[in-house]
Design a protein around this motif. Sequence first.
Motif, PDB file in Angstrom:
ATOM      1  N   LYS A  30       0.887  -1.555   0.018  1.00 60.55           N
ATOM      2  CA  LYS A  30      -0.226  -0.211   0.059  1.00 60.55           C
ATOM      3  C   LYS A  30       0.820   1.259  -0.366  1.00 60.55           C
ATOM      4  CE  LYS A  30      -3.510  -1.336   1.824  1.00 60.55           C
ATOM      5  NZ  LYS A  30      -4.806  -1.016   1.450  1.00 60.55           N
ATOM      6  N   ALA A  63       2.459  -0.562   5.008  1.00 61.89           N
ATOM      7  CA  ALA A  63       2.580   0.802   3.933  1.00 61.89           C
ATOM      8  C   ALA A  63       3.382   1.769   4.218  1.00 61.89           C
ATOM      9  CB  ALA A  63       0.737   1.674   3.984  1.00 61.89           C
ATOM     10  N   ILE A 123      -3.961   7.100  -1.553  1.00 58.32           N
ATOM     11  CA  ILE A 123      -3.629   5.555  -0.907  1.00 58.32           C
ATOM     12  C   ILE A 123      -4.009   4.522  -1.897  1.00 58.32           C
ATOM     13  CG2 ILE A 123      -4.492   3.866   0.456  1.00 58.32           C
ATOM     14  CD1 ILE A 123      -5.254   5.597   2.254  1.00 58.32           C
ATOM     15  N   ASP A 125      -3.322   0.963  -3.885  1.00 55.34           N
ATOM     16  CA  ASP A 125      -3.210  -0.173  -3.206  1.00 55.34           C
ATOM     17  C   ASP A 125      -2.335  -0.919  -3.768  1.00 55.34           C
ATOM     18  OD1 ASP A 125      -3.954  -1.478  -5.633  1.00 55.34           O
ATOM     19  OD2 ASP A 125      -6.534  -1.597  -5.551  1.00 55.34           O
ATOM     20  N   GLU A 126      -2.448  -2.550  -3.367  1.00 55.84           N
ATOM     21  CA  GLU A 126      -1.011  -2.918  -3.471  1.00 55.84           C
ATOM     22  C   GLU A 126      -1.096  -3.943  -5.216  1.00 55.84           C
ATOM     23  OE1 GLU A 126      -2.360  -4.013   0.591  1.00 55.84           O
ATOM     24  OE2 GLU A 126      -3.160  -3.492  -0.985  1.00 55.84           O
ATOM     25  N   GLU A 131      -7.002   4.324  -4.195  1.00 56.16           N
ATOM     26  CA  GLU A 131      -8.415   3.411  -3.555  1.00 56.16           C
ATOM     27  C   GLU A 131      -8.838   4.476  -2.485  1.00 56.16           C
ATOM     28  OE1 GLU A 131      -7.567   1.310   1.214  1.00 56.16           O
ATOM     29  OE2 GLU A 131      -6.567   0.638  -1.003  1.00 56.16           O
ATOM     30  N   LEU A 150      -6.500   2.628   6.480  1.00 54.32           N
ATOM     31  CA  LEU A 150      -6.003   1.485   6.987  1.00 54.32           C
ATOM     32  C   LEU A 150      -6.098   0.313   7.823  1.00 54.32           C
ATOM     33  CD1 LEU A 150      -2.461   2.767   5.898  1.00 54.32           C
ATOM     34  CD2 LEU A 150      -4.196   1.838   4.701  1.00 54.32           C
TER      35      LEU A 150
END
Length: 154
Positions: A30, A63, A123, A125-126, A131, A150
């Motif tokens: 993240k 993160a 943010i 995401d992976e 996100e 988170l």
Amino acid sequence: MLQQGTKAPDFSLPDKDNHPVSLSDFKGKKVILYFYPKDNTKGCTTQACTFRDAYSEFEALGAVVIGVSKDSTRSHTNFASKYELPFLLLSDPETQVIQAYDVWKEKKMYGKTYMGIVRTTYIIDEAGMIEKVYEKVKPAENADQILEHLKGEA
């Protein structure tokens, strides 16, 4: 602003030590990508220090924190050193990434109009998707807002 649910634009920018850093370097993690106007100004220092103070929590959640501004790598080196900032600061003097993330906007101060960075946090995401987007964030509250999200508390 880029929208939640869209692919985050990849980029490569130099960090404070002039090493290239790409968003794709963090695939599977993240990423907290925050854009701020200027090193060593009151609001930007407050925001950076709140991320610094919460850094161990971000790490515990897996993160990565990355700050981006137009400032030079040298300015970032001084800023990071002065305030003991443990996260990445990336330099975008040509505003290519700043514009790709749609945070280069017309601003007004003291009756003057100029172009500048609107304080914004993404943010990512992976999988490299956006996100969450925080627009016009308050420097003292931004890190806590992100942590709440988170942790699933927001």
